[in-house]
Scaffold this motif. Structure first.
Motif: not given
Length: 618
Positions: A184-205, A544-549
């Motif tokens: 949803m955030m990517m649909k709004k224009g957010s950039v994965l791994y820059v504006d949003i922290f995630e630790h899965k591969g891009i194809f999932l999103y 979201y922060q856990t378990p990452a942090v």
């Protein structure tokens, strides 16, 4: 078997099913189905008394005890959170835990006759180096209209168990909610791994993003993609079975059992998980590799598809490439021994081409969006850190994931006993072991990690079912088709009739009542479902922060620094506040900071039964 023995066998097998069944409608419907099928099949099985009296050895008690220990532990884990059991437990004046243990004991006693009988048959059957059928004509490997129709039916049955189906009365799980939120955030224009922290591969999103675009932002689009994904997996499973047997009932049972494993063992939970999306590619890789090992031939496009599938999985979740790691080195060694240098060169080039088809666009996009370094850090490097900081010993995770598949793990052991001498089975067993290893490498035993083991169970199920002789049923394919349609119809009818809007949770209700849609609202921990349920979002990168942090100290420092800079309008700590503060994890530093802000007057703390809200004082 005589009538009395058939009835005892049917009752005993039904008791086994009761220990295996999941806590929803399909589980209940499986009771009469198991009873009838066991009674019918019992007509053509050897006499129980004669079999046990002549073949039983005292040490068969060990596998019997192991099997029911696995069944009992999984039954306890699956049912202990079911609210339905509270009513029955109260009738007996017992706690839910005590009632479950009583059911496990009684179920194990009732089911021991059938299981011991089957153990005696398997243990005293000679091992085989050959499958029932090995050289199957290519004409018998084609998908037939009935096969495709059956794949549709089993897909629809699975679809009714997914949380995103239009008649669902449950919310999607936290992992799925996180992926949807990112989409949803990517649909709004957010950039994965820059504006949003995630630790899965891009194809999932991207998959979830495509689903949202299909239905103009509604979650039904993701569910439709899940159905397509499951349908393709079922068809590819058919293709694998057709390499190994011409017995169509065996093919149909294997396909149904493979798809059913997702729900019977409750591996898929609410759906929309990374393991689910890669199943077609793992199964395709298995099919291509087995086809080469059996036929000793390949087509150019198949090797390209192997490269595409490998790259897709790498950019979905890299630790799920066991099918390539297991079979391709074996095939390469065989080709080297034959000194088949020409085909080695062709395969290497085609495989690299397949990798490039997927990898090049991903790299180009990440460079153009300035997210390449973020992808390396958040996805690849973080994954290594995640594995290094294991929650439990790897051997324990391996056991828990193996146990999680209950009856399928038992079938694997039985097939291994009978076919461990067969070279193709040995290679598939290596594939299973490697899949189990990579699924366990994080040191965490989440049920959905076991999903990637399902393709490695196709061959054992086929060879084991093919070994059964002398069982004849009238129109078995039509009967299985009718049974599948009936199961789907029952689930569909119940879902539609009982469907009602899911009431808002207290957190979502608070969001609706006391925050504006444009407010920066932050959920602490891993509670992304409330963003979706409450129709709110956060501008914080660490949504979201856990378990990452808790895994990496530098991520915790980044999160706290970001928290100090952004200071969201509302921050939610889900759960008991005192318990959250007592956790000896990095995230506790953030909770202490929030309390400090409350004491300084920057935030007002409001405590409720299930959550605590920190509201900024403007």
């Amino acid at each position: 078997m005589g009538k009395l023995q058939r009835m005892l066998f049917a009752i005993s097998m039904t008791a086994v099913w009761c220990l295996l069944m999941p806590p929803y409608l399909y589980g209940v419907l499986g009771v009469p189905v198991t009873m009838v099928l066991a009674y019918v099949i019992g007509r053509q099985l050897p006499d129980i008394k004669a079999t046990i009296s002549t073949k039983f050895k005292w040490y068969y008690i060990l596998p019997l005890a192991l099997i029911f220990y696995m069944f009992g532990m999984e039954f306890y884990d699956k049912w202990r959170l079911s609210g339905k059991l509270l009513f029955f437990a109260n009738l007996f004046g017992m706690s839910v835990e005590a009632f479950l243990l009583l059911v496990i004991v009684l179920g194990s006693i009732a089911g021991s006759l059938a299981v011991l009988y089957l153990i005696c048959i398997v243990m005293r059957t000679e091992s085989s180096k050959e499958f029932p059928e090995e050289n199957i004509p290519v004409s018998n490997r084609k998908l037939l209209p009935m096969d495709i129709a059956f794949a549709v039916v089993v897909t629809l049955c699975l679809g009714m168990r997914l949380a995103l189906n239009p008649w669902s009365d449950v919310l999607t799980g936290n992992d799925s909610a996180a992926y949807i939120y990112v989409a949803m955030m990517m649909k709004k224009g957010s950039v994965l791994y820059v504006d949003i922290f995630e630790h899965k591969g891009i194809f999932l999103y991207l998959t979830d993003l495509i689903g949202l675009l299909l239905t103009e932002g509604k979650l039904t689009g993701i569910w439709i993609l899940e159905l397509v994904n499951a349908f393709i997996t079922a068809l590819l499973t058919f293709k694998v079975t057709k390499l190994l047997t011409t017995k169509r009932p065996v093919q149909y049972i294997t396909v149904a059992a493979s798809v059913a494993a997702l729900t019977v063992c409750m591996l898929l939970t609410d759906g929309n998980l990374s393991e689910e999306w890669v199943l077609p590619w793992i199964t395709l890789g298995l099919y291509i590799c087995l086809k080469y090992l059996i036929d000793k031939t390949y087509r150019f496009y198949e090797i390209i598809l192997l490269g595409v599938g490998c790259a897709y999985i790498i950019f979905m979740r890299a630790n799920m490439i066991a099918v390539f790691a297991a079979f391709m080195p074996i095939i390469l060694v065989q080709m080297i021994i034959k000194k088949d240098w020409r085909n080695i060169g062709i395969c290497v080039v085609n495989f690299i081409l397949g990798l490039a088809i997927v990898t090049v666009p991903v790299i180009v996009y990440s460079v153009m969006s300035n997210s390449f370094e973020g992808m390396l850090d958040c996805y690849f490097l973080f994954s290594l850190s995640y594995c290094e900081k294991s929650a439990m010993p790897i051997w324990k995770v391996i056991w828990l994931l193996f146990r999680r598949q209950t009856i399928y793990s038992v079938l694997l052991l039985a097939a291994t006993k009978l076919f461990y001498k067969n070279h193709l089975y040995q290679m598939n067993l290596w594939f299973y072991i490697l899949s189990l290893g990579v699924a366990s490498m994080s040191g965490r035993a989440h049920a959905h990690y076991s999903i990637i083991l399902i393709p490695a169970l196709i061959l054992p199920m086929v060879v084991l079912l093919s070994r059964i002789k002398g069982i004849h049923m009238k129109k078995p394919l039509a009967m299985m088709m009718a049974l599948g349609i009936a199961l789907w119809g029952a689930q569909f009818a119940v879902s539609v009739i009982t469907y009602q809007d899911i009431p808002l949770s207290p957190v979502a209700q608070y969001l609706q009542d006391y925050t504006e849609k444009d407010d920066n609202v932050l959920m602490m921990g891993n509670n992304c479902i409330y963003y979706l349920e409450g129709d709110r979002y956060t501008t914080n990168r660490y949504y979201y922060q856990t378990p990452a942090v808790n895994v990496r100290d530098d991520l915790c420092e980044d999160f706290i620094e970001e928290l100090q800079e952004t200071k969201p309008e509302a921050i939610f700590a889900i759960g008991d506040r005192e318990q959250l503060l007592a956790e000896d994890e990095n995230i506790t530093k953030a909770y202490l900071l929030l309390d400090e802000w409350g004491e300084m007057g920057e935030y007002t703390r409001e405590e409720y039964d299930a959550f605590t809200v920190y509201r900024r004082n403007d």
